[in-house]
Design an enzyme around this catalytic site. Sequence first.
Site, PDB file in Angstrom:
ATOM      1  N   TYR A 134      38.138  67.537  20.027  1.00 46.42           N
ATOM      2  CA  TYR A 134      39.462  67.265  19.694  1.00 46.42           C
ATOM      3  C   TYR A 134      39.788  67.890  17.270  1.00 46.42           C
ATOM      4  CZ  TYR A 134      41.225  62.725  17.262  1.00 46.42           C
ATOM      5  OH  TYR A 134      42.131  61.721  16.119  1.00 46.42           O
ATOM      6  N   LYS A 138      43.043  69.346  16.445  1.00 44.96           N
ATOM      7  CA  LYS A 138      44.275  68.639  15.314  1.00 44.96           C
ATOM      8  C   LYS A 138      44.049  69.779  14.625  1.00 44.96           C
ATOM      9  CE  LYS A 138      44.856  64.283  17.032  1.00 44.96           C
ATOM     10  NZ  LYS A 138      46.399  63.875  16.961  1.00 44.96           N
TER      11      LYS A 138
END
Length: 211
Positions: A134, A138
Amino acid sequence: MIGSRDEQRGSEAAAALAKEGVDAHFIQLDLQDHDSITAAAQTIAKEYNGLDVLINNAGISLGGGAAPSQLPMSDLKVTFYTNFFGTIAVTKAMLPLLLQSPAGRIVNMSSGLGSLTFNNDPHHEHAEFNLLAYNSSKAALNMATITFAKEFKDTPLKVNSGDPGFTATDLNGFTGHRSVEQAAVIAVRLATLDADGPTGGFFDENGEIPW
């Protein structure tokens, strides 16, 4: 237009907004399906003749709390496919429409967890969330924001990343302490920037965030 891969949930979201007086419509959009992306862009072009704002809000986090060395490669790939590759594919498909707008805006919903500065600070609240898939997806999205902003710096199009904060959503099992309404503040702000507003930046509702 509300893009969603799940027709029922997308339609329900549009209906809920309609009850609040918002002219919202569902459009099928699956970031992992190129044909779906192409069809969505064609539908928008046909029905609306353009696009003023694109808010890329897709995000998944697989692997639970697995240590980076223990994260299955399949989880890493699927996370990137949605959070990064799929988002880029949608952006590229919508660019011709956005460039027709006199004030096109792209808002990439990122996360403070994508900040290298925050992750590298052992005293920061984000440092404990050592999520390879994650966080890195990002961070990659933030780099995409910079590169697209640089490419179109001499046009009206503005491209920025926004951090909604720890919001109660499906992603975290609704454990976040912020409401969806609070999270939407930065998205709306970046979507409605004036002509002299920033591009190629990373912001939350309080200001600029370090990369």
